[in-house]
Design a protein around this motif. Structure first.
Motif, PDB file in Angstrom:
ATOM      1  N   LEU A 149       0.828  -1.205   0.000  1.00 20.34           N
ATOM      2  CA  LEU A 149       0.000   0.000   0.000  1.00 20.34           C
ATOM      3  C   LEU A 149       0.867   1.262   0.000  1.00 20.34           C
ATOM      4  CD1 LEU A 149      -2.619  -1.162   2.662  1.00 20.34           C
ATOM      5  CD2 LEU A 149      -3.034  -0.919   0.215  1.00 20.34           C
ATOM      6  N   GLY A 150       2.132   1.083  -0.360  1.00 18.31           N
ATOM      7  CA  GLY A 150       3.067   2.201  -0.312  1.00 18.31           C
ATOM      8  C   GLY A 150       2.703   3.326  -1.267  1.00 18.31           C
ATOM      9  N   PHE A 151       3.197   4.519  -0.933  1.00 21.21           N
ATOM     10  CA  PHE A 151       3.031   5.697  -1.789  1.00 21.21           C
ATOM     11  C   PHE A 151       1.553   6.034  -1.994  1.00 21.21           C
ATOM     12  CE2 PHE A 151       6.998   3.608  -2.833  1.00 21.21           C
ATOM     13  CZ  PHE A 151       7.914   4.646  -2.834  1.00 21.21           C
ATOM     14  N   ASN A 152       0.802   6.075  -0.904  1.00 18.93           N
ATOM     15  CA  ASN A 152      -0.590   6.504  -0.935  1.00 18.93           C
ATOM     16  C   ASN A 152      -0.781   7.605   0.101  1.00 18.93           C
ATOM     17  OD1 ASN A 152      -2.527   4.952  -2.815  1.00 18.93           O
ATOM     18  ND2 ASN A 152      -1.235   3.294  -2.007  1.00 18.93           N
ATOM     19  N   LYS A 153      -2.042   7.972   0.352  1.00 14.07           N
ATOM     20  CA  LYS A 153      -2.347   9.043   1.313  1.00 14.07           C
ATOM     21  C   LYS A 153      -3.167   8.506   2.475  1.00 14.07           C
ATOM     22  CE  LYS A 153      -2.236  12.672  -2.219  1.00 14.07           C
ATOM     23  NZ  LYS A 153      -2.973  13.783  -2.883  1.00 14.07           N
ATOM     24  N   ILE A 154      -2.939   7.255   2.786  1.00 18.22           N
ATOM     25  CA  ILE A 154      -3.682   6.616   3.869  1.00 18.22           C
ATOM     26  C   ILE A 154      -3.302   7.256   5.194  1.00 18.22           C
ATOM     27  CG2 ILE A 154      -4.077   4.420   5.056  1.00 18.22           C
ATOM     28  CD1 ILE A 154      -3.419   3.047   2.366  1.00 18.22           C
ATOM     29  N   SER A 155      -4.307   7.682   5.932  1.00 16.96           N
ATOM     30  CA  SER A 155      -4.048   8.416   7.172  1.00 16.96           C
ATOM     31  C   SER A 155      -4.112   7.538   8.415  1.00 16.96           C
ATOM     32  CB  SER A 155      -5.047   9.576   7.315  1.00 16.96           C
ATOM     33  OG  SER A 155      -6.374   9.086   7.300  1.00 16.96           O
ATOM     34  N   SER A 156      -4.713   6.376   8.308  1.00 19.62           N
ATOM     35  CA  SER A 156      -4.797   5.504   9.490  1.00 19.62           C
ATOM     36  C   SER A 156      -4.875   4.047   9.062  1.00 19.62           C
ATOM     37  CB  SER A 156      -6.016   5.861  10.351  1.00 19.62           C
ATOM     38  OG  SER A 156      -7.210   5.628   9.618  1.00 19.62           O
ATOM     39  N   ILE A 157      -4.386   3.192   9.927  1.00 20.80           N
ATOM     40  CA  ILE A 157      -4.454   1.748   9.692  1.00 20.80           C
ATOM     41  C   ILE A 157      -5.743   1.221  10.305  1.00 20.80           C
ATOM     42  CG2 ILE A 157      -3.423  -0.483  10.281  1.00 20.80           C
ATOM     43  CD1 ILE A 157      -1.816   0.877   8.243  1.00 20.80           C
ATOM     44  N   SER A 158      -6.601   0.639   9.486  1.00 22.04           N
ATOM     45  CA  SER A 158      -7.876   0.116   9.990  1.00 22.04           C
ATOM     46  C   SER A 158      -7.728  -1.364  10.338  1.00 22.04           C
ATOM     47  CB  SER A 158      -8.961   0.296   8.928  1.00 22.04           C
ATOM     48  OG  SER A 158      -8.607  -0.395   7.746  1.00 22.04           O
ATOM     49  N   LEU A 159      -8.722  -1.880  11.022  1.00 24.63           N
ATOM     50  CA  LEU A 159      -8.665  -3.266  11.476  1.00 24.63           C
ATOM     51  C   LEU A 159      -8.877  -4.267  10.347  1.00 24.63           C
ATOM     52  CD1 LEU A 159     -10.491  -3.060  14.906  1.00 24.63           C
ATOM     53  CD2 LEU A 159      -8.051  -3.299  14.452  1.00 24.63           C
ATOM     54  N   GLU A 160      -9.210  -3.780   9.151  1.00 26.76           N
ATOM     55  CA  GLU A 160      -9.348  -4.717   8.035  1.00 26.76           C
ATOM     56  C   GLU A 160      -8.062  -5.529   7.837  1.00 26.76           C
ATOM     57  OE1 GLU A 160     -10.674  -1.757   7.907  1.00 26.76           O
ATOM     58  OE2 GLU A 160     -12.662  -1.868   6.993  1.00 26.76           O
ATOM     59  N   LEU A 161      -6.927  -4.838   7.949  1.00 28.83           N
ATOM     60  CA  LEU A 161      -5.654  -5.529   7.762  1.00 28.83           C
ATOM     61  C   LEU A 161      -5.422  -6.587   8.830  1.00 28.83           C
ATOM     62  CD1 LEU A 161      -3.120  -2.739   6.705  1.00 28.83           C
ATOM     63  CD2 LEU A 161      -4.141  -4.502   5.289  1.00 28.83           C
ATOM     64  N   CYS A 162      -5.914  -6.333  10.022  1.00 29.30           N
ATOM     65  CA  CYS A 162      -5.713  -7.273  11.123  1.00 29.30           C
ATOM     66  C   CYS A 162      -6.480  -8.570  10.912  1.00 29.30           C
ATOM     67  CB  CYS A 162      -6.127  -6.631  12.447  1.00 29.30           C
ATOM     68  SG  CYS A 162      -5.197  -5.138  12.845  1.00 29.30           S
ATOM     69  N   MET A 163      -7.430  -8.562   9.979  1.00 26.86           N
ATOM     70  CA  MET A 163      -8.203  -9.770   9.697  1.00 26.86           C
ATOM     71  C   MET A 163      -7.515 -10.660   8.661  1.00 26.86           C
ATOM     72  SD  MET A 163     -12.015  -8.064   9.626  1.00 26.86           S
ATOM     73  CE  MET A 163     -12.846  -9.633   9.415  1.00 26.86           C
ATOM     74  N   LEU A 164      -6.428 -10.157   8.066  1.00 28.00           N
ATOM     75  CA  LEU A 164      -5.694 -10.950   7.074  1.00 28.00           C
ATOM     76  C   LEU A 164      -4.732 -11.872   7.823  1.00 28.00           C
ATOM     77  CD1 LEU A 164      -4.885  -8.106   4.512  1.00 28.00           C
ATOM     78  CD2 LEU A 164      -6.898  -9.582   4.611  1.00 28.00           C
ATOM     79  N   HIS A 165      -5.247 -13.012   8.259  1.00 30.87           N
ATOM     80  CA  HIS A 165      -4.475 -13.835   9.188  1.00 30.87           C
ATOM     81  C   HIS A 165      -3.297 -14.561   8.537  1.00 30.87           C
ATOM     82  CE1 HIS A 165      -7.874 -16.378   7.763  1.00 30.87           C
ATOM     83  NE2 HIS A 165      -6.937 -17.293   7.634  1.00 30.87           N
ATOM     84  N   LYS A 166      -3.163 -14.514   7.212  1.00 30.82           N
ATOM     85  CA  LYS A 166      -2.001 -15.114   6.560  1.00 30.82           C
ATOM     86  C   LYS A 166      -0.969 -14.072   6.137  1.00 30.82           C
ATOM     87  CE  LYS A 166      -3.975 -19.431   4.922  1.00 30.82           C
ATOM     88  NZ  LYS A 166      -4.076 -20.382   3.782  1.00 30.82           N
ATOM     89  N   LEU A 167      -1.185 -12.836   6.526  1.00 31.21           N
ATOM     90  CA  LEU A 167      -0.309 -11.750   6.119  1.00 31.21           C
ATOM     91  C   LEU A 167       1.097 -11.928   6.708  1.00 31.21           C
ATOM     92  CD1 LEU A 167      -0.294  -9.023   4.595  1.00 31.21           C
ATOM     93  CD2 LEU A 167      -0.728  -7.918   6.797  1.00 31.21           C
ATOM     94  N   THR A 168       2.103 -11.884   5.817  1.00 35.17           N
ATOM     95  CA  THR A 168       3.497 -11.996   6.275  1.00 35.17           C
ATOM     96  C   THR A 168       4.321 -10.761   5.924  1.00 35.17           C
ATOM     97  OG1 THR A 168       4.128 -13.134   4.230  1.00 35.17           O
ATOM     98  CG2 THR A 168       3.519 -14.518   6.114  1.00 35.17           C
ATOM     99  N   HIS A 169       3.852  -9.931   4.979  1.00 37.72           N
ATOM    100  CA  HIS A 169       4.598  -8.723   4.637  1.00 37.72           C
ATOM    101  C   HIS A 169       3.643  -7.604   4.262  1.00 37.72           C
ATOM    102  CE1 HIS A 169       6.968  -6.021   1.917  1.00 37.72           C
ATOM    103  NE2 HIS A 169       7.750  -6.076   2.965  1.00 37.72           N
ATOM    104  N   LEU A 170       3.856  -6.438   4.875  1.00 36.76           N
ATOM    105  CA  LEU A 170       3.042  -5.257   4.606  1.00 36.76           C
ATOM    106  C   LEU A 170       3.967  -4.104   4.238  1.00 36.76           C
ATOM    107  CD1 LEU A 170       0.406  -3.597   4.674  1.00 36.76           C
ATOM    108  CD2 LEU A 170       0.791  -3.269   7.138  1.00 36.76           C
TER     109      LEU A 170
END
Length: 506
Positions: free
Chosen positions: A456-477
């Motif tokens: 999600l690099g190089f965007n204008k995201i202002s906050s990390i939402s809990l949607e990402l926390c539901m990606l239980h196989k996530l190994t790199h962000l």
């Protein structure tokens, strides 16, 4: 004939050694010079065998000792130097005498380009030998005694008829250069793993079907050449060889490339003339030092955007593949001097443009980047090979590469059609970088059962939402150049409850 009879009557003849060996004689001037310098070059003299007085050069009393009684400073034969370098290359030798052991001070022995079918076991007694060149002969085996040469640094065995190697090869612990190319080898001894000082290994033009995984233990190896074998895969451990700078895999049967997470110093990767179909981000993203990437004559269908991470790339050869489109950002590679694309079914690049050379091609690609920026919402052209509903979607990437990619679009939201296109196809990588996103796309949770890598690099995201926390196989962000409120909390959550993902920030 008169001169020869005169020599026969020479009163000093009795002090000479045995009669000359068959074949051309070795001039006494060379022998005298060798006693002083410690080096003797007898290459290209049509010798069928080595004269005995060459092997005994440091043992027998020189002829001049009986001829010269003045003992001037230049003729002090007793101050001779042990022979350290003997060159017998480009002759007609069919064997070497066991008398080679009479030259224990040898550091260099060069007998390349002869007709040798075997080597004497006495070579193992040359404990000071550092370089042995027996290339371009007819050797079918290597004597076990050769493994005793603990100081040997360079061993050249290329262009012979070797079908196997001694199991004890790993005893040559000082070896830095080993050339076994152009033989008939079908496997490599596992003891190669012990050659921890080896810098250059050439295995080209053999009959190898695989490489031992233990080869990765060669921590000093900088150059590995496996060109023209029968390799179908490359051991994954090869990617851990941190010193590797040049890797040649051309003319094999590879269907894919390994990932290279530890090859930070790799400068050249040659893998042309294989059967590689997929080139994905994982093959490229760690190769920060790569300057040459040669993948011509494969079956590659697409080039990932991550190729633009290769900022030191100077030569890129993709000729004769199945590539239909290129990432326009390829034009921004600052060091690129050579780009070969001929023989690909490219849709958006005219053939005459390909013939104008690399700089014109890069200029064109850069202009297309500008077009995308000035007309970010314009639909890409629909061709006869593209369904209208998929005009913005790379279905090949989704189905074959397991990649959902919507980057560099300057988009504020990710279109629903991107997520709809995934359907039952599990994707492992999501790339939404370089857009204008203000938030995490809510529908990303639909990928929670498969996605491992999110960019999600190089965007204008202002906050990390809990949607990402539901990606239980996530190994790199990847959230480079994103200013996020609550980032420390999110990172704490990821490391505490998920599979210890790595997070790239800047």
């Amino acid at each position: 004939m008169a001169a020869r009879r005169g020599r026969a009557g020479d009163p000093r003849a009795g002090f000479r050694g045995p009669a000359a060996e068959p074949g051309p004689a070795v001039p006494q001037g060379l022998i005298r010079a060798a006693r002083k310098s410690g080096q003797l070059n007898l290459s290209g003299r049509s010798l069928s065998e080595v004269p005995q007085h060459v092997w005994r050069i440091n043992l027998d009393t020189p002829e001049e000792a009986h001829q010269n009684l003045s003992f001037g400073a230049a003729d002090r034969w007793w101050e001779q130097t042990d022979l350290t370098k003997l060159i017998l290359a480009s002759n007609k030798l069919q064997c070497l005498s066991e008398d080679v052991k009479l030259l224990p001070a040898l550091t260099v022995l060069d007998v390349h380009d002869n007709q040798l079918t075997s080597l004497p076991s006495a070579l193992g007694e040359l404990e000071n030998l550092q370089k042995l060149d027996v290339s371009h002969n007819k050797l079918k085996s290597v004597p076990e005694e050769l493994m005793q040469l603990s100081h040997l640094k360079s061993l050249l065995l290329h262009h012979n008829e070797l079908s196997c190697l001694p199991d004890g090869f790993g005893q040559l612990v000082s070896l830095e250069e080993l050339d076994l190319s152009n033989n008939h080898l079908t496997d490599i001894p596992t003891s190669f793993a012990l050659l921890i000082n080896l810098v250059r290994l050439n295995l080209a033009c053999n009959q190898l079907k695989d490489l031992p995984a233990d080869i990765s233990a060669m921590k000093s190896l900088r150059q590995l050449d496996c060109t023209k074998n029968y390799l179908e895969t490359v051991p994954s451990k090869l990617a851990t060889m941190a010193s590797l700078e040049q890797l040649y895999l051309r003319k094999n049967k590879l269907r894919s490339l390994p990932e290279f997470p530890s090859c930070k110093l790799l400068k050249e990767l040659h893998a042309g003339e294989n059967q590689i179909e997929i080139l994905n981000a994982e093959n490229l993203k760690h190769l920060n030092s790569l300057s040459v990437l040669e993948l011509r004559d494969n079956k590659i269908k697409s080039v990932p955007d991550e190729i633009t991470l290769l900022q030191k790339l100077e030569r890129l050869d993709l000729a004769n593949n199945d590539i239909s489109r290129l990432p326009y950002t390829l034009g921004n590679l600052p060091q690129l001097k050579f780009l070969a694309l001929e023989g690909n079914p490219l849709r958006t690049i005219r053939r005459d443009l390909l013939q104008k050379g690399t700089q014109e091609l890069l200029k064109y690609l850069r202009s297309k980047i500008q077009d995308d920026v000035t007309r970010p919402n314009e639909e890409p052209p629909v061709t006869a090979m593209t369904l209208p509903s998929e005009s913005r979607i790379n279905m090949h990437a989704i189905t074959s590469l397991k990649l959902l990619e919507y980057s560099e679009k300057q988009a504020a939201v990710i279109p629903d059609e991107m997520f709809n296109a995934v359907r039952s196809n599990p994707v492992t990588t999501v790339n939404f970088s370089k857009n204008q996103l203000n938030e995490i796309p809510p529908r990303i949770v639909e990928l929670k059962d498969s996605v491992c890598d999110v960019n999600l690099g190089f965007n204008k995201i202002s906050s990390i939402s809990l949607e990402l926390c539901m990606l239980h196989k996530l190994t790199h962000l990847d959230i480079r150049f994103v200013t996020c409120v609550g980032l420390p909390f999110a990172l704490t959550y990821f490391h505490a409850f998920l599979n210890q993902p790595s997070v790239t920030v800047q």
